[in-house]
Design a protein around this motif. Structure first.
Motif, PDB file in Angstrom:
ATOM      1  N   VAL A   1      46.088  64.251  21.516  1.00  0.00           N
ATOM      2  CA  VAL A   1      45.964  63.400  22.712  1.00  0.00           C
ATOM      3  C   VAL A   1      45.631  64.054  23.956  1.00  0.00           C
ATOM      4  O   VAL A   1      45.054  63.747  25.016  1.00  0.00           O
ATOM      5  N   ALA A   2      46.331  65.456  24.200  1.00  0.00           N
ATOM      6  CA  ALA A   2      46.154  66.149  25.190  1.00  0.00           C
ATOM      7  C   ALA A   2      44.519  66.554  25.523  1.00  0.00           C
ATOM      8  O   ALA A   2      44.349  67.048  26.488  1.00  0.00           O
ATOM      9  N   ARG A   3      43.980  66.704  24.493  1.00  0.00           N
ATOM     10  CA  ARG A   3      42.412  66.996  24.635  1.00  0.00           C
ATOM     11  C   ARG A   3      41.461  65.786  24.745  1.00  0.00           C
ATOM     12  O   ARG A   3      40.351  65.750  24.477  1.00  0.00           O
ATOM     13  N   VAL A   4      42.063  64.566  25.159  1.00  0.00           N
ATOM     14  CA  VAL A   4      41.357  63.447  25.524  1.00  0.00           C
ATOM     15  C   VAL A   4      41.667  63.090  27.103  1.00  0.00           C
ATOM     16  O   VAL A   4      42.656  62.643  27.413  1.00  0.00           O
ATOM     17  N   GLY A   5      40.572  62.731  27.877  1.00  0.00           N
ATOM     18  CA  GLY A   5      40.879  62.348  29.143  1.00  0.00           C
ATOM     19  C   GLY A   5      40.166  61.151  29.435  1.00  0.00           C
ATOM     20  O   GLY A   5      39.004  60.909  29.053  1.00  0.00           O
ATOM     21  N   VAL A   6      40.886  60.022  29.823  1.00  0.00           N
ATOM     22  CA  VAL A   6      40.090  58.802  30.393  1.00  0.00           C
ATOM     23  C   VAL A   6      40.609  58.448  31.805  1.00  0.00           C
ATOM     24  O   VAL A   6      41.627  58.476  32.095  1.00  0.00           O
TER      25      VAL A   6
ATOM     26  N   GLU B   1      46.877  55.086  28.403  1.00  0.00           N
ATOM     27  CA  GLU B   1      47.319  55.821  27.280  1.00  0.00           C
ATOM     28  C   GLU B   1      47.225  55.295  26.090  1.00  0.00           C
ATOM     29  O   GLU B   1      47.046  56.054  25.073  1.00  0.00           O
ATOM     30  N   ALA B   2      47.079  54.298  25.910  1.00  0.00           N
ATOM     31  CA  ALA B   2      46.833  53.491  24.557  1.00  0.00           C
ATOM     32  C   ALA B   2      45.164  53.890  23.987  1.00  0.00           C
ATOM     33  O   ALA B   2      45.001  54.278  22.948  1.00  0.00           O
ATOM     34  N   MET B   3      44.510  54.017  24.995  1.00  0.00           N
ATOM     35  CA  MET B   3      42.928  54.261  24.915  1.00  0.00           C
ATOM     36  C   MET B   3      42.912  55.755  24.422  1.00  0.00           C
ATOM     37  O   MET B   3      42.256  56.237  23.502  1.00  0.00           O
ATOM     38  N   ARG B   4      43.836  56.645  25.068  1.00  0.00           N
ATOM     39  CA  ARG B   4      43.688  58.134  25.176  1.00  0.00           C
ATOM     40  C   ARG B   4      44.071  58.031  23.313  1.00  0.00           C
ATOM     41  O   ARG B   4      43.667  59.097  22.669  1.00  0.00           O
ATOM     42  N   ALA B   5      45.330  57.528  23.149  1.00  0.00           N
ATOM     43  CA  ALA B   5      45.820  57.677  21.917  1.00  0.00           C
ATOM     44  C   ALA B   5      44.816  57.247  20.852  1.00  0.00           C
ATOM     45  O   ALA B   5      44.863  57.789  19.743  1.00  0.00           O
ATOM     46  N   ARG B   6      44.496  56.234  20.833  1.00  0.00           N
ATOM     47  CA  ARG B   6      43.206  55.593  19.930  1.00  0.00           C
ATOM     48  C   ARG B   6      42.168  56.659  19.723  1.00  0.00           C
ATOM     49  O   ARG B   6      41.839  56.950  18.585  1.00  0.00           O
ATOM     50  N   ILE B   7      41.424  57.293  20.839  1.00  0.00           N
ATOM     51  CA  ILE B   7      40.530  58.053  20.682  1.00  0.00           C
ATOM     52  C   ILE B   7      40.861  59.304  19.878  1.00  0.00           C
ATOM     53  O   ILE B   7      40.146  59.872  19.063  1.00  0.00           O
ATOM     54  N   ALA B   8      41.935  59.719  20.427  1.00  0.00           N
ATOM     55  CA  ALA B   8      42.473  60.892  19.828  1.00  0.00           C
ATOM     56  C   ALA B   8      42.660  60.857  18.117  1.00  0.00           C
ATOM     57  O   ALA B   8      42.343  61.583  17.490  1.00  0.00           O
ATOM     58  N   ASP B   9      43.286  59.721  17.981  1.00  0.00           N
ATOM     59  CA  ASP B   9      43.549  59.460  16.517  1.00  0.00           C
ATOM     60  C   ASP B   9      42.137  59.369  15.707  1.00  0.00           C
ATOM     61  O   ASP B   9      42.030  59.685  14.643  1.00  0.00           O
ATOM     62  N   ILE B  10      41.205  58.717  16.202  1.00  0.00           N
ATOM     63  CA  ILE B  10      39.879  58.592  15.515  1.00  0.00           C
ATOM     64  C   ILE B  10      39.387  60.109  15.605  1.00  0.00           C
ATOM     65  O   ILE B  10      38.590  60.191  14.581  1.00  0.00           O
ATOM     66  N   VAL B  11      39.126  60.532  16.543  1.00  0.00           N
ATOM     67  CA  VAL B  11      38.377  61.952  16.562  1.00  0.00           C
ATOM     68  C   VAL B  11      39.347  63.016  15.812  1.00  0.00           C
ATOM     69  O   VAL B  11      38.653  63.681  15.139  1.00  0.00           O
TER      70      VAL B  11
ATOM     71  N   ALA C   1      30.349  49.888  32.675  1.00  0.00           N
ATOM     72  CA  ALA C   1      29.557  51.305  32.520  1.00  0.00           C
ATOM     73  C   ALA C   1      30.783  52.590  31.998  1.00  0.00           C
ATOM     74  O   ALA C   1      31.545  52.465  32.426  1.00  0.00           O
ATOM     75  N   CYS C   2      30.028  53.482  31.336  1.00  0.00           N
ATOM     76  CA  CYS C   2      31.179  54.454  30.831  1.00  0.00           C
ATOM     77  C   CYS C   2      30.189  55.805  30.953  1.00  0.00           C
ATOM     78  O   CYS C   2      28.971  55.706  30.386  1.00  0.00           O
ATOM     79  N   LEU C   3      30.680  57.046  31.339  1.00  0.00           N
ATOM     80  CA  LEU C   3      29.958  58.318  31.476  1.00  0.00           C
ATOM     81  C   LEU C   3      31.257  59.137  30.468  1.00  0.00           C
ATOM     82  O   LEU C   3      32.274  58.933  30.822  1.00  0.00           O
ATOM     83  N   ALA C   4      30.707  59.742  29.645  1.00  0.00           N
ATOM     84  CA  ALA C   4      31.488  60.806  28.595  1.00  0.00           C
ATOM     85  C   ALA C   4      30.998  62.186  28.534  1.00  0.00           C
ATOM     86  O   ALA C   4      29.704  62.098  28.423  1.00  0.00           O
ATOM     87  N   SER C   5      31.838  62.860  28.420  1.00  0.00           N
ATOM     88  CA  SER C   5      31.193  64.539  28.033  1.00  0.00           C
ATOM     89  C   SER C   5      32.336  64.785  26.767  1.00  0.00           C
ATOM     90  O   SER C   5      33.349  64.341  26.627  1.00  0.00           O
ATOM     91  N   ALA C   6      31.528  65.454  26.067  1.00  0.00           N
ATOM     92  CA  ALA C   6      32.303  66.248  24.783  1.00  0.00           C
ATOM     93  C   ALA C   6      32.067  67.466  24.594  1.00  0.00           C
ATOM     94  O   ALA C   6      30.979  67.993  24.767  1.00  0.00           O
ATOM     95  N   THR C   7      33.252  68.418  24.464  1.00  0.00           N
ATOM     96  CA  THR C   7      33.149  69.883  24.134  1.00  0.00           C
ATOM     97  C   THR C   7      33.151  70.285  22.631  1.00  0.00           C
ATOM     98  O   THR C   7      34.175  69.573  22.067  1.00  0.00           O
TER      99      THR C   7
ATOM    100  N   VAL D   1      35.185  55.345  33.116  1.00  0.00           N
ATOM    101  CA  VAL D   1      35.025  53.815  32.924  1.00  0.00           C
ATOM    102  C   VAL D   1      34.739  53.388  34.405  1.00  0.00           C
ATOM    103  O   VAL D   1      35.764  53.571  35.126  1.00  0.00           O
ATOM    104  N   VAL D   2      33.428  52.693  34.571  1.00  0.00           N
ATOM    105  CA  VAL D   2      33.120  52.245  35.849  1.00  0.00           C
ATOM    106  C   VAL D   2      33.177  50.700  35.717  1.00  0.00           C
ATOM    107  O   VAL D   2      32.244  50.074  35.150  1.00  0.00           O
ATOM    108  N   CYS D   3      34.034  50.112  36.539  1.00  0.00           N
ATOM    109  CA  CYS D   3      33.934  48.688  36.736  1.00  0.00           C
ATOM    110  C   CYS D   3      35.060  48.258  37.657  1.00  0.00           C
ATOM    111  O   CYS D   3      35.895  48.917  38.222  1.00  0.00           O
TER     112      CYS D   3
END
Length: 402
Positions: free
Chosen positions: A365-370, A351-361, A388-394, A339-341
């Motif tokens: 949570v160890a497989r999510v980096g923010v 950590e709340a973001m990581r947990a929420r993204i892991a839950d949705i996907v 702005a935000c840049l993201a990558s997914a494997t 995240v760029v701001c």
């Protein structure tokens, strides 16, 4: 010309899996990015187009089960009916599943009964189960024993060394004429017979011997942590086509008192402007997943010109991308985003973001980096005009999807 037999499926997933350890039943534990039960159901649906599928679950697991169903491919989910609720024993759980299918009627001709923790039923194995059930009425897969067998007494001394030639280790899926196995389970229940650990034994108790057909050594029941780790390695090796996608999104600030980032509500002096909830982080991740599978972008699937998406939660977009990966029998292996701001500060909410993204996907949570950074007061983000935000997914896909 006679109509083809109607063949249903019952998957028994009501156990607690205590030998594996952990806080949740093993069938819902994430393995290579998806629950064990999800892998089992996908493998079975790939093997045969069942007329109806009933999963027997523990009453306490309804939420976990619904999460699993949400991650299934459309082809797998199409035959899935409401879950049945299991009993205190496997025997009682199977009867619950049979009764549920009977009540929805008309009854199928044949039924396969499978353990939810056996995630590797192959197409040839399922086809053999169907053929054996049609021919013999009651059938189970079995594998030959490779080790010498010893019968021992209470003192640990050998009592006998039986020949292993006629012995088989019995597996699932087991196949039956539906009316036969339903009546066998009903009779056993009425007689108070308990402790029959597989459905072939229930049929045998009524005097109907089961035919043993060739099983598969790889069709293992996942019981211990070693089994689980072996299964995860096997699933990852099967999904050997590794894809990486990237996503980028930006939204400008407007008047407001909070914004959404990574599915988390963050208090702030301004909000982000957008057609949906303007969650720039979830949007970038969605595009990264879509890019990994070559399936357009978020605007192609959820055009901002469509009024139904006005104010929508961005998790809807991300869930759709995850389902598109699942439809290819793919696994989301990793998510990373920056995240760029200049503001708000991301650290307190990371950590709340990581947990929420892991839950949705649906990944650990160890497989999510923010991560977060500023642009050193350069550009529109440096001037505090937006985020702005840049993201990558494997993503890992089976080779057949190349």
């Amino acid at each position: 010309m006679s109509e083809p037999a109607k063949i249903s499926l019952i998957v028994v997933a009501a156990g607690r899996g205590s030998r594996l350890g952990g806080d949740e039943p093993k069938q819902y534990r994430l393995c290579a990015g998806r629950s064990l039960l999800c892998h089992t159901l996908e493998a079975l649906s790939t093997a045969y187009d069942f007329c109806a599928t009933t999963v027997v679950i523990h009453p306490d697991d309804r939420g976990l089960y619904e999460q699993t169903v949400a991650s299934l491919s459309a082809g797998c989910a199409k035959s899935l009916g409401p879950p049945a609720f299991g009993g205190a024993t496997r025997q009682a759980s199977v009867l619950a599943g049979l009764e549920a299918q009977s009540a929805r009627g008309p009854a199928p001709d044949l039924v396969l009964i499978h353990d939810g923790a056996r995630a590797f039923p192959s197409t040839p194995l399922v086809r053999r189960a169907i053929a054996a059930a049609a021919r013999y009425g009651a059938a189970a897969p079995g594998t030959r024993l490779n080790d010498t067998i010893k019968e021992i007494g209470e003192d640990g001394l050998v009592v006998a060394s039986p020949s292993r030639t006629p012995l088989r280790a019995v597996q699932t899926p087991q196949g039956f004429h539906f009316d036969l196995i339903l009546e066998a389970h009903r009779r056993a229940a009425r007689a108070g017979i308990e402790g029959l650990t597989d459905d072939a034994a229930v049929a045998e108790w009524t005097g109907r011997p089961a035919h043993i057909f060739e099983g598969e050594p790889g069709n293992v029941k996942i019981t211990t942590m070693d089994d689980f780790l072996d299964a995860e390695a096997r699933l990852f090796s099967q999904a050997a086509d590794i894809r990486v996608g990237q996503g980028f999104d930006v939204h400008a600030f407007t008047e407001g008192d909070h914004l959404w980032l990574g599915g988390v509500r963050i208090p702030h002096s301004r909000t982000l402007s957008g057609h949906s909830d303007a969650d720039v982080l979830l949007h970038a991740i969605t595009d990264a997943l879509l890019g990994a599978i070559g399936d357009g972008d978020i605007g192609a699937h959820f055009p901002p010109s469509d009024p139904q998406w006005r104010g929508a939660e961005s998790r809807v977009f991300l869930l759709d991308a995850v389902r598109r990966v699942a439809a290819l029998n793919g696994i989301v292996a990793h998510i990373d985003a920056t995240v760029v701001c200049e503001a708000p500060r991301i650290g307190p909410f990371r950590e709340a973001m990581r947990a929420r993204i892991a839950d949705i996907v649906g990944i650990d949570v160890a497989r999510v980096g923010v991560k977060a950074t500023t642009s050193e007061r350069l550009g529109f983000t440096g001037r505090g005009e937006g985020v702005a935000c840049l993201a990558s997914a494997t993503v890992r896909l089976p080779w057949r999807n190349r």
